[in-house]
Design an enzyme around this catalytic site. Sequence first.
Site, PDB file in Angstrom:
ATOM      1  CB  CYS A 167      14.605   8.348  43.154  1.00  0.00           C
ATOM      2  SG  CYS A 167      15.781   8.886  44.247  1.00  0.00           S
ATOM      3  CG  HIS A 246      10.094  -4.126  42.749  1.00  0.00           C
ATOM      4  ND1 HIS A 246      10.071  -4.916  44.277  1.00  0.00           N
ATOM      5  CD2 HIS A 246       8.541  -4.192  42.879  1.00  0.00           C
ATOM      6  CE1 HIS A 246       9.190  -4.042  44.767  1.00  0.00           C
ATOM      7  NE2 HIS A 246       8.179  -3.226  44.056  1.00  0.00           N
ATOM      8  CG  HIS A 331      22.181  10.672  23.782  1.00  0.00           C
ATOM      9  ND1 HIS A 331      23.314  11.517  23.531  1.00  0.00           N
ATOM     10  CD2 HIS A 331      21.218  10.694  22.172  1.00  0.00           C
ATOM     11  CE1 HIS A 331      23.094  12.308  22.145  1.00  0.00           C
ATOM     12  NE2 HIS A 331      21.737  11.762  22.017  1.00  0.00           N
ATOM     13  CG  HIS A 335      18.898   9.205  40.243  1.00  0.00           C
ATOM     14  ND1 HIS A 335      17.784   9.944  40.135  1.00  0.00           N
ATOM     15  CD2 HIS A 335      18.526   8.311  41.505  1.00  0.00           C
ATOM     16  CE1 HIS A 335      17.628  10.338  41.575  1.00  0.00           C
ATOM     17  NE2 HIS A 335      18.290   9.667  42.781  1.00  0.00           N
ATOM     18  CG  HIS A 364      27.237  21.560  39.865  1.00  0.00           C
ATOM     19  ND1 HIS A 364      26.748  22.857  39.341  1.00  0.00           N
ATOM     20  CD2 HIS A 364      28.082  21.617  40.232  1.00  0.00           C
ATOM     21  CE1 HIS A 364      28.031  23.694  40.094  1.00  0.00           C
ATOM     22  NE2 HIS A 364      28.559  23.335  40.852  1.00  0.00           N
ATOM     23  CG  ASN A 368      18.433  12.141  44.604  1.00  0.00           C
ATOM     24  OD1 ASN A 368      17.693  12.603  44.178  1.00  0.00           O
ATOM     25  ND2 ASN A 368      19.245  11.498  45.388  1.00  0.00           N
TER      26      ASN A 368
END
Length: 376
Positions: A167, A246, A331, A335, A364, A368
Amino acid sequence: MDLFMAISLFFLCFIFFIYKSYLQKRNQNCYLLGYECYKASDDLKLDTETCGKLILRNKNLGSDQYKFLLRTMVNAGIGEETYGPRNVIDGTEETPNLSGSLSEVDDIVFGTLDKLFDNNGVSPSEIDILVITISMITSVPSLPARVINRYKMRDDVKVFNLSGMGCSASVIAVDLVHHLFKTYMNSFAVIVSSESLIPNWYHGNERSMMLPNILFRLGGCSLLLTNKSSMKHKSLMKLKLSVRFHGGASDEAYQSCTRVEDSQGYCGFSLSKSLPQAAAKAVTMNFRVLLPKTLPLRELVRYATVSFLHSKTNNNKGKTPSLNMKSGFQHFCIHPGGRAVIDAMGRSLGLNEYDLEPTRMALHRFGNTSAAGIWF
């Protein structure tokens, strides 16, 4: 005469360093000229009814697994118009093949790139940097090579193939391009992010491995970036700062998402219970670098003062002080990994439903979509 030469040399060195600093600053620009998100055809929509039939097709599930999946589907925050892989829609998910997997990738990658080049008036031959981030499939020739061959790109294009990053991949790719732009002047870069669902649909009955079937959906995106100052008037956004932490040295983070075989030999992705904690730690470590550079000084002073007073009081059981994120950000692009992820991020950042609404609607409408999620 020696004095004059020394003054002239000093003046020339001063002019050189000023000009060098100007060039370095100019080449640190990173503009987003355009992006295209993949939208599949209507015959690939994976609504609740289709999902129910898909669950019933899996003969490895017992009554407890059926109940778990149905409950998860209802609570996932995913709507009726997300898109699933072709083999799942056709009922052949237990026998994936390479040609179908590559066809799925080609449809997403070439479909978004065709629109990206057409809509922005940039030729594939003008691309200087190509970054592909598709974690869940490998091929020979490589996926970047398929793109280069399809569009007949130049032989000196700089190519990067990022895999296994899931992701976070598209954000990492943007950070990579941002750093490359400091070396390569007046360049165009293309980033392509997607996943391959066809060969990675899970057929077993392990709960931690069934979750990706509920959450992950078909999607992808292609981005066009540049550091050309002459193009800034055409840009949608300018990247001002990127931070990357990381956490792979931590076993908790390293094992939070792994591709494994279950006891029956079925491959799939296992999402561990430590995933939210690992994600929260990563966000915290990034914020330690990001927030001092983005929040106004008055907010930092307020937080430091309140935290100091809180630490000196005898009663430390009350609500701990928190930063007002909205003092520095207009804003929030979170994710859309799932409803639980969005809720947790909203609580930790002190966001209301207005701030979270774009992310909830992306989940929605599209589910994902992994690395492409934030661009949707």
